[in-house]
Design a protein around this motif. Structure first.
Motif, PDB file in Angstrom:
ATOM      1  N   LYS A  85      57.232  14.872  43.376  1.00  0.00           N
ATOM      2  CA  LYS A  85      56.976  14.517  41.989  1.00  0.00           C
ATOM      3  C   LYS A  85      56.266  13.178  41.893  1.00  0.00           C
ATOM      4  CE  LYS A  85      58.977  14.816  37.454  1.00  0.00           C
ATOM      5  NZ  LYS A  85      58.357  13.631  36.891  1.00  0.00           N
ATOM      6  N   PHE A  86      56.686  12.211  42.688  1.00  0.00           N
ATOM      7  CA  PHE A  86      56.065  10.888  42.575  1.00  0.00           C
ATOM      8  C   PHE A  86      54.578  10.951  42.918  1.00  0.00           C
ATOM      9  CE2 PHE A  86      54.748   6.641  43.594  1.00  0.00           C
ATOM     10  CZ  PHE A  86      55.372   5.889  42.604  1.00  0.00           C
ATOM     11  N   VAL A  87      54.269  11.637  44.000  1.00  0.00           N
ATOM     12  CA  VAL A  87      52.861  11.721  44.423  1.00  0.00           C
ATOM     13  C   VAL A  87      52.011  12.404  43.354  1.00  0.00           C
ATOM     14  CG1 VAL A  87      51.342  12.889  46.069  1.00  0.00           C
ATOM     15  CG2 VAL A  87      53.298  11.584  46.889  1.00  0.00           C
ATOM     16  N   LYS A  88      52.555  13.467  42.750  1.00  0.00           N
ATOM     17  CA  LYS A  88      51.797  14.168  41.714  1.00  0.00           C
ATOM     18  C   LYS A  88      51.644  13.311  40.460  1.00  0.00           C
ATOM     19  CE  LYS A  88      52.120  18.700  41.283  1.00  0.00           C
ATOM     20  NZ  LYS A  88      52.694  20.030  41.036  1.00  0.00           N
ATOM     21  N   ASP A  89      52.729  12.662  40.069  1.00  0.00           N
ATOM     22  CA  ASP A  89      52.672  11.832  38.871  1.00  0.00           C
ATOM     23  C   ASP A  89      51.733  10.641  39.061  1.00  0.00           C
ATOM     24  OD1 ASP A  89      54.400  13.551  37.756  1.00  0.00           O
ATOM     25  OD2 ASP A  89      56.095  12.182  37.559  1.00  0.00           O
ATOM     26  N   TYR A  90      51.739  10.086  40.274  1.00  0.00           N
ATOM     27  CA  TYR A  90      50.891   8.937  40.576  1.00  0.00           C
ATOM     28  C   TYR A  90      49.422   9.308  40.413  1.00  0.00           C
ATOM     29  CZ  TYR A  90      49.806   4.460  42.820  1.00  0.00           C
ATOM     30  OH  TYR A  90      49.372   3.190  43.073  1.00  0.00           O
ATOM     31  N   ALA A  91      49.088  10.489  40.925  1.00  0.00           N
ATOM     32  CA  ALA A  91      47.708  10.961  40.786  1.00  0.00           C
ATOM     33  C   ALA A  91      47.407  11.284  39.324  1.00  0.00           C
ATOM     34  CB  ALA A  91      47.482  12.178  41.671  1.00  0.00           C
ATOM     35  N   GLY A  92      48.393  11.914  38.656  1.00  0.00           N
ATOM     36  CA  GLY A  92      48.203  12.286  37.256  1.00  0.00           C
ATOM     37  C   GLY A  92      47.968  11.079  36.366  1.00  0.00           C
ATOM     38  N   ALA A  93      48.571   9.957  36.720  1.00  0.00           N
ATOM     39  CA  ALA A  93      48.423   8.738  35.916  1.00  0.00           C
ATOM     40  C   ALA A  93      47.113   8.016  36.243  1.00  0.00           C
ATOM     41  CB  ALA A  93      49.606   7.810  36.160  1.00  0.00           C
ATOM     42  N   GLY A  94      46.323   8.614  37.116  1.00  0.00           N
ATOM     43  CA  GLY A  94      45.013   8.028  37.410  1.00  0.00           C
ATOM     44  C   GLY A  94      45.091   6.791  38.281  1.00  0.00           C
ATOM     45  N   LEU A  95      46.265   6.557  38.909  1.00  0.00           N
ATOM     46  CA  LEU A  95      46.430   5.335  39.701  1.00  0.00           C
ATOM     47  C   LEU A  95      45.933   5.504  41.130  1.00  0.00           C
ATOM     48  CD1 LEU A  95      50.003   4.400  38.471  1.00  0.00           C
ATOM     49  CD2 LEU A  95      47.930   3.092  38.024  1.00  0.00           C
ATOM     50  N   LYS A  96      45.843   6.748  41.579  1.00  0.00           N
ATOM     51  CA  LYS A  96      45.576   7.001  42.997  1.00  0.00           C
ATOM     52  C   LYS A  96      44.270   6.366  43.457  1.00  0.00           C
ATOM     53  CE  LYS A  96      45.166  10.674  46.337  1.00  0.00           C
ATOM     54  NZ  LYS A  96      44.614  11.999  46.499  1.00  0.00           N
ATOM     55  N   ASN A  97      43.271   6.376  42.596  1.00  0.00           N
ATOM     56  CA  ASN A  97      41.970   5.858  43.008  1.00  0.00           C
ATOM     57  C   ASN A  97      41.832   4.349  42.844  1.00  0.00           C
ATOM     58  OD1 ASN A  97      41.089   8.429  43.729  1.00  0.00           O
ATOM     59  ND2 ASN A  97      40.587   8.878  41.582  1.00  0.00           N
ATOM     60  N   SER A  98      42.639   3.774  41.958  1.00  0.00           N
ATOM     61  CA  SER A  98      42.488   2.336  41.736  1.00  0.00           C
ATOM     62  C   SER A  98      43.483   1.503  42.538  1.00  0.00           C
ATOM     63  CB  SER A  98      42.620   2.021  40.239  1.00  0.00           C
ATOM     64  OG  SER A  98      43.776   2.621  39.711  1.00  0.00           O
ATOM     65  N   ILE A  99      44.699   1.994  42.735  1.00  0.00           N
ATOM     66  CA  ILE A  99      45.714   1.255  43.486  1.00  0.00           C
ATOM     67  C   ILE A  99      46.238   2.157  44.602  1.00  0.00           C
ATOM     68  CG2 ILE A  99      47.895  -0.015  43.337  1.00  0.00           C
ATOM     69  CD1 ILE A  99      47.399  -0.219  40.301  1.00  0.00           C
ATOM     70  N   PRO A 100      45.851   1.877  45.865  1.00  0.00           N
ATOM     71  CA  PRO A 100      46.255   2.759  46.955  1.00  0.00           C
ATOM     72  C   PRO A 100      47.772   2.893  47.065  1.00  0.00           C
ATOM     73  CG  PRO A 100      44.586   1.217  47.701  1.00  0.00           C
ATOM     74  CD  PRO A 100      44.987   0.777  46.318  1.00  0.00           C
ATOM     75  N   LEU A 101      48.206   4.132  47.347  1.00  0.00           N
ATOM     76  CA  LEU A 101      49.627   4.427  47.518  1.00  0.00           C
ATOM     77  C   LEU A 101      49.899   4.648  49.000  1.00  0.00           C
ATOM     78  CD1 LEU A 101      52.371   5.245  46.178  1.00  0.00           C
ATOM     79  CD2 LEU A 101      51.528   7.576  46.192  1.00  0.00           C
ATOM     80  N   VAL A 102      50.835   3.888  49.559  1.00  0.00           N
ATOM     81  CA  VAL A 102      51.231   4.101  50.947  1.00  0.00           C
ATOM     82  C   VAL A 102      52.745   4.270  50.996  1.00  0.00           C
ATOM     83  CG1 VAL A 102      49.313   2.747  51.884  1.00  0.00           C
ATOM     84  CG2 VAL A 102      51.515   1.636  51.435  1.00  0.00           C
ATOM     85  N   GLY A 103      53.266   4.812  52.105  1.00  0.00           N
ATOM     86  CA  GLY A 103      54.704   5.014  52.159  1.00  0.00           C
ATOM     87  C   GLY A 103      55.206   5.314  53.550  1.00  0.00           C
ATOM     88  N   ALA A 104      56.536   5.399  53.663  1.00  0.00           N
ATOM     89  CA  ALA A 104      57.144   5.897  54.892  1.00  0.00           C
ATOM     90  C   ALA A 104      56.832   7.381  54.961  1.00  0.00           C
ATOM     91  CB  ALA A 104      58.644   5.659  54.873  1.00  0.00           C
ATOM     92  N   GLY A 105      56.696   7.912  56.190  1.00  0.00           N
ATOM     93  CA  GLY A 105      56.189   9.260  56.408  1.00  0.00           C
ATOM     94  C   GLY A 105      56.832  10.376  55.611  1.00  0.00           C
ATOM     95  N   PHE A 106      58.090  10.184  55.214  1.00  0.00           N
ATOM     96  CA  PHE A 106      58.796  11.258  54.525  1.00  0.00           C
ATOM     97  C   PHE A 106      58.160  11.585  53.189  1.00  0.00           C
ATOM     98  CE2 PHE A 106      61.551   8.819  57.224  1.00  0.00           C
ATOM     99  CZ  PHE A 106      61.868   9.802  58.144  1.00  0.00           C
ATOM    100  N   LEU A 107      57.320  10.673  52.692  1.00  0.00           N
ATOM    101  CA  LEU A 107      56.616  10.903  51.431  1.00  0.00           C
ATOM    102  C   LEU A 107      55.759  12.164  51.508  1.00  0.00           C
ATOM    103  CD1 LEU A 107      56.066   9.522  48.657  1.00  0.00           C
ATOM    104  CD2 LEU A 107      54.020   8.561  49.675  1.00  0.00           C
ATOM    105  N   THR A 108      55.210  12.437  52.689  1.00  0.00           N
ATOM    106  CA  THR A 108      54.283  13.563  52.815  1.00  0.00           C
ATOM    107  C   THR A 108      54.691  14.520  53.924  1.00  0.00           C
ATOM    108  OG1 THR A 108      52.907  12.201  54.261  1.00  0.00           O
ATOM    109  CG2 THR A 108      52.301  12.264  51.946  1.00  0.00           C
ATOM    110  N   ASP A 109      55.961  14.514  54.330  1.00  0.00           N
ATOM    111  CA  ASP A 109      56.406  15.397  55.393  1.00  0.00           C
ATOM    112  C   ASP A 109      57.152  16.598  54.833  1.00  0.00           C
ATOM    113  OD1 ASP A 109      55.978  13.665  58.075  1.00  0.00           O
ATOM    114  OD2 ASP A 109      56.918  15.595  58.500  1.00  0.00           O
TER     115      ASP A 109
END
Lengths: 402, 291
Positions: free
Chosen positions: A246-270
């Motif tokens: 949900k966080f990854v989708k919402d982050y992209a939906g809020a248009g933040l993905k392109n302006s403020i890079p999102l990084v995380g511990a691997g479990f974010l995308t595992d």
């Protein structure tokens, strides 16, 4: 009639005597320090989540551990293995009771588990109280190899601190200075952010704000709005499972993905990439495992796991597999003699595990000293980019053995 | 306008939008209680089932709209069946029996979900028509689908209001809530009314799950989280009052949002503190009747 119902005759007693004399004679010829010749099976108590949210993780750990043992002909230290399986339901309240069942009722030689940190800490308590050998194949709670560390407690996974610290280093090396950290307000999230802050600070970076939500809330909109107002150079997050999706989708939906890079511990995308879809593409995370590693063991492990289970291997499978390898390293050294505890522990401590993630050793606190990889999401894979930090050891704060 | 004001207004929007979605779930809960006096703990499970059905049908048909069109009638049928097979025996029983039954339903439905859909987390694609964002500030955009969700919630709320207050069936529903025996003696089949209301409540929860699926993602246990908040909403609004559920939802949505913005340390408590305050002031909730 008497003869049939009472099989104990003088003849059978004599046979028995002769047999035991033979065994006694045979045992003269083996090294004296280990009581070899124990034909009883060695008992592994697998306490993992087989139902509920973490069921898939538990299953991968279980199957990979069995794979490691079956690749050794189903034996460790010359003894056959008996598995006692118990579903921990990821329920911390039942943790101690379940672990006690395995220790007291089933008399297992090794406790192995689990995924959920709260349950794992209950297992640590039981293992400490009963002086039972314990191997943790996932839970990353700092305490298990920190303040609660003990000679009989081992871990084949990671601490929450490790991927966090590595990511902090990576972004600091890129010259970034201002970050915001987001997670749930629980131990794993705080420990992960703690690691990130340390790594980031080592390169002069500063986490300006920590946005912690009550666990397991997934209404992220207020936090995203605040991030947009703070305008940091990057955002570090620790989420797993549904929260990560949900966080990854919402982050992209809020248009933040392109302006403020999102990084995380691997479990974010595992294990979440299918559900995250386009929103996850290009995200960078750090973990002790990745897709596309140039490790010979990995290239052998993946097809073997696929063949055994018809599922794809993941980081959880690797951790389970390495639990099996660590067990074998210890038990082979003492030829299956659980009474040779000191030698068993020493052998496990010294073991160099040839893991699909790359070779690793254990720290004095019994946590893997391992390479943490920087990965990038491409399609449905977390592709290896580079080694973020080589042979990273958890600081094991509060551990008397370290 | 200064940046601060703009971000404040966006947070208000966040709160209202969250509140409206809560209303969709809470309205069914309060309706079922108000009319039939049933405490339905399984309400959150219907929300979860709705989300999983939307995911499953959207996956097969390629369209969320089509999925909703198929899944809503299906949930109505499930609601009718549950009422006929289980709930109708409980109207005259003590609340404890209802709690037992509906708690059992939570466990059963969770297992049914596990058998049919597995234990994985799933994402549902936002329909292409609405898959874009409007820019609110240079850094922040707002997904149009979220605004659409709010519009749908308002429309459903208005429809519910018209149905209950301005139709003959709605009149029977209100009368049935007040005095079951009297309605029956006037020749209205109260059993049919009950069945209808129950199915409507189930459908509302499931529908909320369906339209929330693209933004909420779909995962095991998702119903339990929303169930607890919905109960807080219903208690604040006054048990059985749809109007109360509406006001309560908005209050909770705003309290939760601003709790996270201004009082992060106690963000987990703001909802419950609001509930305590409201109950101290009006023990039966904002629009509840004291009996």
């Amino acid at each position: 009639m008497m003869k049939e119902s009472g099989p104990v005759t003088r003849r059978t007693i004599l046979k028995g005597l002769a047999a035991s004399a033979g065994i006694a004679a045979a045992s003269v010829f083996v090294p004296p320090c280990f009581a070899v010749g124990q034909t009883a099976k060695i008992k592994f108590g697998l306490m993992l989540p087989y139902t509920g949210t973490y069921a898939a993780l538990g299953k991968n750990i279980d199957d990979a551990l069995r794979l490691a043992i079956s690749q050794r002909g189903g034996k460790v230290g010359g003894r056959e293995v008996e598995y006692v399986v118990l579903d921990d339901e990821s329920e911390p309240a039942k943790g101690a009771e379940n672990a006690n069942k395995l220790v007291a009722r089933d008399k297992v030689d090794f406790l192995i588990g689990t995924v959920h940190s709260g349950v794992a800490m209950a297992m640590v308590k039981v293992a400490t109280d009963n002086d039972t050998m314990l191997i943790i194949p996932n839970a990353g709670a700092a305490a298990a190899t920190g303040p609660a560390c003990a000679p009989n407690i081992f871990r084949t996974s990671f601490t929450n601190w490790q991927p966090g610290f590595a990511m902090g280093k990576v972004v600091a090396d890129r010259g970034q200075k201002r970050a915001v950290a987001v997670s749930w307000d629980y131990a794993a999230g705080r420990e992960s952010i703690g690691g990130f802050k340390e790594g980031f600070a080592s390169g002069g970076g500063n986490v300006e704000k920590e946005l912690l939500l009550p666990f397991p809330q997934v209404e992220f909109q207020p936090i995203l709005t605040e991030i947009a107002a703070l305008k940091p150079q990057l955002v570090y997050v620790f989420f797993a499972g549904a929260g990560a999706v949900k966080f990854v989708k919402d982050y992209a939906g809020a248009g933040l993905k392109n302006s403020i890079p999102l990084v995380g511990a691997g479990f974010l995308t595992d294990g979440t990439l299918e559900a995250q879809g386009d929103a996850a593409q290009g995200l960078e995370t750090t973990l002790h495992y990745a897709d596309g590693l140039d490790v010979a063991k990995d290239k052998a492990f993946r097809p073997a796991f696929k063949k055994a289970t018809n599922r794809d291997a993941d980081v959880y499978a690797v951790q389970g597999y390495d639990a099996g390898q660590l067990l074998a390293a210890g038990l082979d050294a003492v030829r299956g003699d659980m009474k040779a505890r000191k030698e068993l522990v020493a052998a496990m401590e010294k073991a160099e595990i040839d893991s699909p993630r790359g070779k690793f050793t254990l720290s004095k606190a019994h946590n893997p000293v391992q390479d943490i990889y920087l990965r990038k999401v491409m399609g449905l894979e977390n592709k290896f980019v580079s080694v973020a930090v080589k042979a990273l050891a958890d600081p094991a704060r509060g551990c008397k053995m370290a | 306008m200064s940046d601060r004001v703009i971000f404040f207004l966006i947070q208000v929007l966040n709160g209202v939008q969250y509140g409206l979605l809560l209303f969709l779930v809470a309205s069914g809960l309060t309706l079922i209680f108000g009319v039939m006096r049933i405490i339905n703990l399984a309400h959150g499970s219907f929300y979860m089932l709705g989300a999983y059905l939307a995911f499953s049908f959207a996956e097969r048909t390629g369209s969320l709209w089509l999925a909703i069109l198929i899944a809503v009638p299906l949930m109505v049928v499930i609601g009718l069946a549950l009422e006929g097979l289980l709930f109708r025996f409980l109207y005259v029983r003590d609340h404890l029996y209802q709690v037992l039954l509906t708690y059992g339903l939570i466990l059963s439905l969770e297992e049914v979900r596990s058998i049919f859909f597995g234990d994985d987390v799933h994402g549902v694609r936002v329909p292409d028509l609405l898959n874009f964002s409007v820019k609110l500030t240079p850094t922040l955009s707002y997904p149009v689908y979220r605004l659409f969700m709010s519009a749908v919630c308002i429309a459903v709320g208005a429809g519910l209001y018209l149905f209950i207050n301005h139709t003959r069936v709605g009149m029977s529903v209100r009368a049935g809530a007040l005095n079951r025996e009297m309605v029956q003696s006037l020749g209205i089949d109260i059993a049919v009314i009950y069945r209808l209301v129950f199915a409507l409540g189930v459908a509302l929860a499931a529908f909320a799950g369906m339209i929330a699926a693209p933004v909420a993602s779909v995962f095991p246990g998702m119903g339990n989280q929303i169930l607890i908040i919905s109960f807080v909403v219903v208690v604040i609004g006054g048990i059985g009052s749809v109007k109360g559920a509406f006001i309560g939802s908005l209050l909770i949505g705003l309290a939760d949002t601003f709790g996270q913005v201004f009082a992060r340390q106690i963000a987990g408590m703001t909802l419950y503190m609001l509930m305590v305050l409201v109950l101290l002031w009006r023990p039966a909730g904002l629009f509840g009747r004291t009996s």
